[in-house]
Motif scaffolding. Structure first.
Motif, PDB file in Angstrom:
ATOM      1  N   LYS A  35      18.748  -1.362  -8.714  1.00  0.00           N
ATOM      2  CA  LYS A  35      18.973  -2.087  -7.481  1.00  0.00           C
ATOM      3  C   LYS A  35      20.234  -1.644  -6.754  1.00  0.00           C
ATOM      4  CE  LYS A  35      15.556  -4.945  -6.866  1.00  0.00           C
ATOM      5  NZ  LYS A  35      14.735  -4.879  -5.632  1.00  0.00           N
ATOM      6  N   ARG A  36      21.164  -1.007  -7.454  1.00  0.00           N
ATOM      7  CA  ARG A  36      22.379  -0.577  -6.766  1.00  0.00           C
ATOM      8  C   ARG A  36      22.075   0.475  -5.705  1.00  0.00           C
ATOM      9  NH1 ARG A  36      22.728   1.921 -11.872  1.00  0.00           N
ATOM     10  NH2 ARG A  36      22.751   4.199 -11.820  1.00  0.00           N
ATOM     11  N   HIS A  37      20.888   1.101  -5.795  1.00  0.00           N
ATOM     12  CA  HIS A  37      20.489   2.111  -4.821  1.00  0.00           C
ATOM     13  C   HIS A  37      19.542   1.536  -3.758  1.00  0.00           C
ATOM     14  CE1 HIS A  37      22.276   5.149  -7.315  1.00  0.00           C
ATOM     15  NE2 HIS A  37      21.399   5.033  -8.283  1.00  0.00           N
ATOM     16  N   SER A  38      19.469   0.245  -3.612  1.00  0.00           N
ATOM     17  CA  SER A  38      18.396  -0.369  -2.839  1.00  0.00           C
ATOM     18  C   SER A  38      18.306   0.115  -1.406  1.00  0.00           C
ATOM     19  CB  SER A  38      18.538  -1.895  -2.854  1.00  0.00           C
ATOM     20  OG  SER A  38      19.757  -2.277  -2.258  1.00  0.00           O
ATOM     21  N   ASN A  39      19.437   0.576  -0.810  1.00  0.00           N
ATOM     22  CA  ASN A  39      19.381   1.023   0.572  1.00  0.00           C
ATOM     23  C   ASN A  39      19.541   2.534   0.707  1.00  0.00           C
ATOM     24  OD1 ASN A  39      22.032   1.189  -0.158  1.00  0.00           O
ATOM     25  ND2 ASN A  39      22.852   0.246   1.690  1.00  0.00           N
ATOM     26  N   VAL A  40      19.356   3.263  -0.380  1.00  0.00           N
ATOM     27  CA  VAL A  40      19.476   4.727  -0.340  1.00  0.00           C
ATOM     28  C   VAL A  40      18.080   5.323  -0.320  1.00  0.00           C
ATOM     29  CG1 VAL A  40      20.349   6.779  -1.508  1.00  0.00           C
ATOM     30  CG2 VAL A  40      21.654   4.638  -1.601  1.00  0.00           C
ATOM     31  N   ILE A  41      17.698   5.909   0.820  1.00  0.00           N
ATOM     32  CA  ILE A  41      16.364   6.478   0.924  1.00  0.00           C
ATOM     33  C   ILE A  41      16.398   7.968   0.623  1.00  0.00           C
ATOM     34  CG2 ILE A  41      15.639   4.705   2.551  1.00  0.00           C
ATOM     35  CD1 ILE A  41      15.816   6.759   4.768  1.00  0.00           C
ATOM     36  N   THR A  42      15.288   8.477   0.163  1.00  0.00           N
ATOM     37  CA  THR A  42      15.197   9.882  -0.242  1.00  0.00           C
ATOM     38  C   THR A  42      14.357  10.711   0.727  1.00  0.00           C
ATOM     39  OG1 THR A  42      13.288   9.333  -1.647  1.00  0.00           O
ATOM     40  CG2 THR A  42      15.477   9.315  -2.680  1.00  0.00           C
TER      41      THR A  42
ATOM     42  N   LEU B  60       0.814  -1.213   0.000  1.00  0.00           N
ATOM     43  CA  LEU B  60       0.000   0.000   0.000  1.00  0.00           C
ATOM     44  C   LEU B  60       0.849   1.266   0.000  1.00  0.00           C
ATOM     45  CD1 LEU B  60      -2.861  -0.980   2.489  1.00  0.00           C
ATOM     46  CD2 LEU B  60      -2.760  -1.289   0.002  1.00  0.00           C
ATOM     47  N   THR B  61       1.980   1.230   0.661  1.00  0.00           N
ATOM     48  CA  THR B  61       2.858   2.394   0.712  1.00  0.00           C
ATOM     49  C   THR B  61       3.776   2.430  -0.503  1.00  0.00           C
ATOM     50  OG1 THR B  61       4.387   1.106   2.072  1.00  0.00           O
ATOM     51  CG2 THR B  61       2.837   2.575   3.225  1.00  0.00           C
ATOM     52  N   THR B  62       4.345   3.590  -0.741  1.00  0.00           N
ATOM     53  CA  THR B  62       5.363   3.774  -1.777  1.00  0.00           C
ATOM     54  C   THR B  62       6.697   4.050  -1.101  1.00  0.00           C
ATOM     55  OG1 THR B  62       3.765   4.683  -3.356  1.00  0.00           O
ATOM     56  CG2 THR B  62       6.082   5.178  -3.739  1.00  0.00           C
ATOM     57  N   ASP B  63       7.729   3.286  -1.462  1.00  0.00           N
ATOM     58  CA  ASP B  63       9.058   3.492  -0.880  1.00  0.00           C
ATOM     59  C   ASP B  63       9.598   4.863  -1.274  1.00  0.00           C
ATOM     60  OD1 ASP B  63       8.793   0.880  -0.064  1.00  0.00           O
ATOM     61  OD2 ASP B  63      10.252   0.072  -1.487  1.00  0.00           O
ATOM     62  N   HIS B  64      10.096   5.580  -0.316  1.00  0.00           N
ATOM     63  CA  HIS B  64      10.791   6.843  -0.584  1.00  0.00           C
ATOM     64  C   HIS B  64      12.286   6.508  -0.710  1.00  0.00           C
ATOM     65  CE1 HIS B  64       7.320   8.830   1.881  1.00  0.00           C
ATOM     66  NE2 HIS B  64       6.955   8.492   0.653  1.00  0.00           N
ATOM     67  N   SER B  65      12.669   5.981  -1.872  1.00  0.00           N
ATOM     68  CA  SER B  65      14.038   5.514  -2.072  1.00  0.00           C
ATOM     69  C   SER B  65      14.445   5.680  -3.521  1.00  0.00           C
ATOM     70  CB  SER B  65      14.158   4.037  -1.685  1.00  0.00           C
ATOM     71  OG  SER B  65      13.383   3.231  -2.558  1.00  0.00           O
ATOM     72  N   LEU B  66      15.755   5.645  -3.754  1.00  0.00           N
ATOM     73  CA  LEU B  66      16.258   5.774  -5.119  1.00  0.00           C
ATOM     74  C   LEU B  66      15.898   4.560  -5.958  1.00  0.00           C
ATOM     75  CD1 LEU B  66      19.796   7.414  -4.711  1.00  0.00           C
ATOM     76  CD2 LEU B  66      17.668   8.472  -5.479  1.00  0.00           C
ATOM     77  N   VAL B  67      15.819   3.379  -5.326  1.00  0.00           N
ATOM     78  CA  VAL B  67      15.463   2.203  -6.107  1.00  0.00           C
ATOM     79  C   VAL B  67      14.043   2.331  -6.634  1.00  0.00           C
ATOM     80  CG1 VAL B  67      14.637   0.797  -4.169  1.00  0.00           C
ATOM     81  CG2 VAL B  67      15.523  -0.315  -6.209  1.00  0.00           C
ATOM     82  N   ASN B  68      13.167   2.965  -5.893  1.00  0.00           N
ATOM     83  CA  ASN B  68      11.806   3.176  -6.374  1.00  0.00           C
ATOM     84  C   ASN B  68      11.773   4.264  -7.439  1.00  0.00           C
ATOM     85  OD1 ASN B  68       8.818   2.714  -6.027  1.00  0.00           O
ATOM     86  ND2 ASN B  68       8.907   4.892  -5.602  1.00  0.00           N
ATOM     87  N   ALA B  69      12.675   5.240  -7.306  1.00  0.00           N
ATOM     88  CA  ALA B  69      12.675   6.356  -8.247  1.00  0.00           C
ATOM     89  C   ALA B  69      13.217   5.961  -9.618  1.00  0.00           C
ATOM     90  CB  ALA B  69      13.500   7.515  -7.681  1.00  0.00           C
ATOM     91  N   ASP B  70      14.254   5.113  -9.641  1.00  0.00           N
ATOM     92  CA  ASP B  70      14.857   4.805 -10.942  1.00  0.00           C
ATOM     93  C   ASP B  70      15.020   3.315 -11.218  1.00  0.00           C
ATOM     94  OD1 ASP B  70      17.004   4.004  -9.413  1.00  0.00           O
ATOM     95  OD2 ASP B  70      18.303   5.675  -9.973  1.00  0.00           O
ATOM     96  N   SER B  71      14.473   2.475 -10.310  1.00  0.00           N
ATOM     97  CA  SER B  71      14.474   1.016 -10.503  1.00  0.00           C
ATOM     98  C   SER B  71      15.875   0.422 -10.584  1.00  0.00           C
ATOM     99  CB  SER B  71      13.690   0.634 -11.767  1.00  0.00           C
ATOM    100  OG  SER B  71      12.355   1.065 -11.654  1.00  0.00           O
TER     101      SER B  71
END
Length: 249
Positions: free
Chosen positions: A164-171, A151-162
């Motif tokens: 995976k190298r950014h998987s633990n970088v939150i925005t 239901l939620t949307t991740d506030h992260s770089l992996v969600n922003a640009d798909s």
């Protein structure tokens, strides 16, 4: 009268030496422990279930998550009765800005806590209405009729640009020395049905356990602690915290 079967668990995992996650399960704080209870919403004026995934050097992440959840518990308790949904959203946004400044100020005051911060995902019941809220990349899932949906949307770089190298970088988060923060908040009262199961979790669960396995475990009646064990058995590279809420008649 409906009831909610609530299980909550927070575990340190296999790699880290301390647990930076924390859970608020109605009236109890949980870290490196497990807890189960039954809630009867119609007999309660309000309650909050939330997961905070702390971050920062040394033990600062666990300080941030504890600060935020302790503050949140008493803020919700002290809210006046009768707020409209719009007023509730305004109140929660005001709280977010205040606690964001408080966490940042604490981080600036002590070098060992510099840039400490935390995510927050929560489910709030207030005045016979349900809300969910999210700041960061911790998640809320719903299982309905055997289907699992985030239901939620991740506030992260992996969600922003798909990537995976950014998987633990939150925005987006609370604190961490960031100037700005925001919260997603949705009222979903009309969409809460008997038979639904809701899961709040830190990324220590979904980074280690695929959604399909989470889905099947929930269908089979898994508790929060069993989901944590699954993440630890899969490697447990991070702290893992989970709340499972089953809505029953």
């Amino acid at each position: 009268m409906s009831t909610i079967e609530l299980s909550a668990a927070s575990r340190v995992g296999n790699v880290r030496s301390n647990n930076e996650d924390m859970i608020l399960a109605y009236d109890r704080f949980i870290r490196s422990d497990a807890y189960e209870t039954t809630l009867a919403p119609e007999s309660l004026d309000r309650f909050m279930v939330a997961v905070a995934d702390g971050m920062g050097g040394h033990n600062a992440g666990e300080v941030a998550s504890e600060m935020v959840l302790q503050n949140l518990k008493f803020y919700i308790k002290d809210l006046p009765k009768g707020l409209s949904s719009g007023a509730m959203e305004e109140a929660m946004n005001a709280w977010l800005q205040s606690i964001h400044q408080t966490v940042n100020a604490r981080g600036r005051s002590n070098k060992t806590m510099s840039e400490m911060g935390t995510t927050l995902v929560g489910l709030l019941y207030y005045g016979n209405r349900y809300f969910w809220l999210n700041c960061g990349d911790s998640r809320l899932y719903r299982l309905r009729n055997g289907q699992l949906q985030q239901l939620t949307t991740d506030h992260s770089l992996v969600n922003a640009d798909s990537e995976k190298r950014h998987s633990n970088v939150i925005t987006n988060c609370i604190g961490a020395g960031c100037e700005d923060t925001f919260i997603d908040m949705i009222e979903f009262t009309a969409d809460v049905l008997a038979g639904d199961t809701y899961v709040l979790c830190s990324d220590g669960l979904n980074d280690m356990v695929p959604d399909e396995i989470i889905r099947q475990m929930l269908v089979d009646g898994a508790t929060a602690n069993q989901l944590c064990e699954e993440a630890i058995d899969a490697g447990g590279f991070d702290n893992v915290s989970v709340c499972v809420l089953r809505v029953e008649e």
